[in-house]
Design a protein around this motif. Structure first.
Motif, PDB file in Angstrom:
ATOM      1  N   THR A  58      20.541 -28.570  41.984  1.00 20.49           N
ATOM      2  CA  THR A  58      21.642 -27.781  41.452  1.00 20.49           C
ATOM      3  C   THR A  58      22.735 -28.660  40.909  1.00 20.49           C
ATOM      4  O   THR A  58      23.915 -28.348  40.661  1.00 20.49           O
ATOM      5  N   ALA A  93      25.120 -30.721  38.711  1.00 18.48           N
ATOM      6  CA  ALA A  93      25.837 -30.231  37.468  1.00 18.48           C
ATOM      7  C   ALA A  93      26.935 -31.271  37.037  1.00 18.48           C
ATOM      8  O   ALA A  93      27.833 -31.397  37.726  1.00 18.48           O
ATOM      9  N   ARG A 151      14.549 -38.010  39.627  1.00 19.23           N
ATOM     10  CA  ARG A 151      15.276 -36.889  38.925  1.00 19.23           C
ATOM     11  C   ARG A 151      16.837 -37.646  38.391  1.00 19.23           C
ATOM     12  O   ARG A 151      17.727 -37.803  39.172  1.00 19.23           O
ATOM     13  N   ASP A 157      19.920 -38.215  35.134  1.00 24.77           N
ATOM     14  CA  ASP A 157      20.543 -37.771  33.890  1.00 24.77           C
ATOM     15  C   ASP A 157      20.780 -38.822  32.942  1.00 24.77           C
ATOM     16  O   ASP A 157      21.535 -39.771  33.514  1.00 24.77           O
ATOM     17  N   PRO A 164      12.779 -26.636  37.940  1.00 24.88           N
ATOM     18  CA  PRO A 164      14.009 -26.457  37.354  1.00 24.88           C
ATOM     19  C   PRO A 164      14.459 -27.106  36.157  1.00 24.88           C
ATOM     20  O   PRO A 164      14.404 -28.357  36.203  1.00 24.88           O
ATOM     21  N   GLN A 165      14.757 -26.383  35.181  1.00 21.69           N
ATOM     22  CA  GLN A 165      15.056 -27.030  34.090  1.00 21.69           C
ATOM     23  C   GLN A 165      16.279 -27.768  33.763  1.00 21.69           C
ATOM     24  O   GLN A 165      16.485 -28.403  32.509  1.00 21.69           O
ATOM     25  N   ASN A 166      17.082 -27.736  34.560  1.00 16.42           N
ATOM     26  CA  ASN A 166      18.328 -28.466  34.455  1.00 16.42           C
ATOM     27  C   ASN A 166      18.019 -30.006  35.198  1.00 16.42           C
ATOM     28  O   ASN A 166      18.787 -31.083  34.872  1.00 16.42           O
ATOM     29  N   ASP A 214      15.919 -33.214  34.461  1.00 12.46           N
ATOM     30  CA  ASP A 214      15.086 -33.842  33.259  1.00 12.46           C
ATOM     31  C   ASP A 214      13.807 -33.989  33.566  1.00 12.46           C
ATOM     32  O   ASP A 214      12.800 -33.645  32.526  1.00 12.46           O
ATOM     33  N   ARG A 239      12.095 -30.756  32.975  1.00 11.86           N
ATOM     34  CA  ARG A 239      12.095 -30.634  31.460  1.00 11.86           C
ATOM     35  C   ARG A 239      10.889 -31.337  30.948  1.00 11.86           C
ATOM     36  O   ARG A 239      10.220 -30.818  29.778  1.00 11.86           O
ATOM     37  N   ASP A 268      11.542 -22.626  37.182  1.00 13.24           N
ATOM     38  CA  ASP A 268      12.138 -22.560  38.339  1.00 13.24           C
ATOM     39  C   ASP A 268      11.300 -22.625  39.636  1.00 13.24           C
ATOM     40  O   ASP A 268      11.343 -21.975  40.667  1.00 13.24           O
TER      41      ASP A 268
END
Lengths: 340, 340
Positions: free
Chosen positions: A131, A133, A153, A155, A192-194, A196, A199, A224
């Motif tokens: 989660t 963000a 995981r 960013d 979950p596509q948030n 990377d 994704r 998801d």
DNA sequence: TACATTTACGTAACCGGTTACGTAAAATCA
DNA sequence: TGATTTTACGTAACCGGTTACGTAAATGTA
């Protein structure tokens, strides 16, 4: 109780009739201290069972030998392996590992970062929560001069060293393997596509379908999926379509496991009617019936590389421009995708 | 770079024209500071983004908020769970977790203890390495006033708080279950006997055999099983005896798994001809075919209790006389021991 | 009104190291 | 032999908090 008072450099100094400063320098093997004195200090230190007070040292130098590690779940096989890898290399270079888990909560993640900043860790090695963000919390760490290393995981927008798998390459290889086995309608249980990596896996999957000229149906992509329950639900949807897929490629083993259970319950033959492939090579994947084809991510290696990346960054003070460290995953072919 | 300098209590003091001492006290909510000043200090601290320097505090108080944890392997499911439990409770009480792994090596264990002493941890939570010998290293920690908490693999002679399973009770229950299922010649894959839990499990096993009037054969007890390979070899020996056992109770799941594989290879029906039971409830035990009966140890709970034991010990300064904390394990009955 | 308390804060030493700077003695050099 | 460099160590300030002790002002008491 009778708590033992720790011996300090002052005790050693008194014993030898020199100043604490000289003791400090002697113990650091400073050039400006004579051989005899050095030897004397060393022996007395040993005799008095001297142990340096790390906090005093830390306070005066401002540098720490502690690596802060933030993971979503310590007791997840993948992360446990990464932490094990981190610990191995850390120990060799005399560093320590301070560990935090976020339980996939962004709030916890923020708190962990703050805690590690307060602890003045030498670096923060992190794998983002599901989660997570924004990256302001980690930017904060960088502001204080604490290098951040991301793994798995990550960013990309936060410009730090990253240790990642070559997800695209391995997804291509996997799709190719499925195609070779004659599967033509491949579905994907996407994470979950948030995050990377999920994704990346998904977009690589779609690219691979095109490359190998396989059927692409938007409904075949289920989003998801991160738990067994998610995997079960997605598989149920997929397998009750008019035209169900003949293979399921899950972005996480636990989802593949859910899919396998559903297939069994629906009396669908695996790998005959349905091929199933997971991702991570969790220990149980070789124990299911049939055993699950999956992808080995090199988790321990990833942990080791994370620490090494930090060490290198320390030497060459230009970490930010370095390209990510790529760990090559390998396809572990097992029964669940082998028709032949 | 442009490394941000951390704001200190001196900065706050200057801003408000008071002394650092008052700031320090205000932040601790000391009685001797006025309401207005306290409020001012709090606001300024927030405004300047003040974060206390833990090392300075530690240096002057000598107390730490860091729990040192020593486990044989971080990426072992059981220990990973314990660590997760430790982290959960630690976080709630604003403590941190410094983690070390011994890789089952006594030398590493000694080094870990020394490291944690140097780090001035608030306590050491430890599960002994398989090759651990003697307790002098841990005695040393106690000398420095660092409380030691042992869990799972403990040494009673070192008088510390211990968190352990009721191995005897659960072994009795398991043997009873096997007897109920009609198994009469039960073998035991025992773990390394220098570790007390494995010794306990073995002696409880022998007692239980007597209690339930089951056959006891010394050859049915195989020692030093801790890996899949060990388990395989032991099972091979057992199953090629003239009078092979009709059930195998392993002191570790991984050995039970080895036994199951051997049984399959020898075409011995499980649970029909041979019952198999493990110990630990590793995730894979419910995924084998047949699924494995095993024992849930309450690993996460064990970690939580370890931290709580430390906390309690802090309040009442008489930890040493406390009885061990017993975590009640539960028998997880699955297919591998169910004939009916 | 004089004295005793309490309140609110300042002073300064301390925790145990590190390190810039200073200096006496020994070694090197012209 | 006097000047210069090197060697080996001492001095003292600093890192950022904590805390025993002291003190002036505000409050309470007789």
């Amino acid at each position: 109780m009778a708590e033992k008072r720790r011996t300090t450099i002052y005790d050693i100094a008194r014993e030898l009739n020199i100043t604490p400063a000289s003791v400090s320098r002697a113990l650091k093997d400073d050039l400006s201290i004579g051989k005899v004195t050095k030897e004397l200090v060393r022996k007395t230190a040993l005799k008095l069972n001297y142990k340096p007070n790390v906090n005093a040292r830390l306070l005066s130098t401002g540098t720490s030998k502690t690596l802060g590690v933030i993971v979503p779940k310590i007791n997840d096989h993948f992360f446990a392996n990464v932490v094990a890898g981190i610990e191995m290399v850390a120990r060799q270079s005399n560093h320590h590992v301070l560990i935090c888990q976020t339980d996939e909560s962004f709030d916890n993640e923020k708190r962990c970062v703050e805690l590690l900043i307060n602890q003045n860790v030498a670096c923060i090695i992190v794998s983002l929560a599901a989660t997570s963000a924004g990256t302001r919390h980690l930017q904060e760490a960088k502001k204080y001069g604490i290098p951040v290393i991301q793994f798995d995981r990550t960013d990309e927008s936060l410009r730090t060293q990253r240790i990642i798998n070559d997800n695209e390459q391995i997804v291509f290889e996997t799709v190719k393997h499925l195609a070779t086995q004659g599967y033509k309608r491949i579905a994907h249980l996407a994470g979950p596509q948030n995050i990377d990596i999920y994704r990346d896996r998904r977009s690589a999957f779609e690219k691979a379908l095109r490359q190998y000229k396989l059927l692409y149906k938007p409904e075949y992509i289920q989003m998801d999926c991160l738990t067994k329950q998610n995997g079960r639900e997605a598989a149920q949807k997929l397998l009750s379509m008019k035209q169900p897929p003949d293979a399921i490629f899950a972005a996480a083993d636990i989802c593949a496991l859910g899919a396998l259970q559903v297939a069994k319950e629906m009396n669908i033959a695996v790998p005959g009617t349905l091929g199933i492939c997971g991702f991570s090579n969790e220990p149980y994947t070789e124990l299911t019936t049939p055993s699950l084809t999956t992808i080995e991510q090199g988790s321990v290696e990833m942990g080791k590389q994370a620490v090494l990346a930090f060490m290198n960054g320390q030497e060459s003070r230009q970490a930010r421009s370095l390209p990510p460290v790529i760990i090559q995953p390998t396809l572990v072919v097992r029964a669940s995708t082998c028709r032949v």
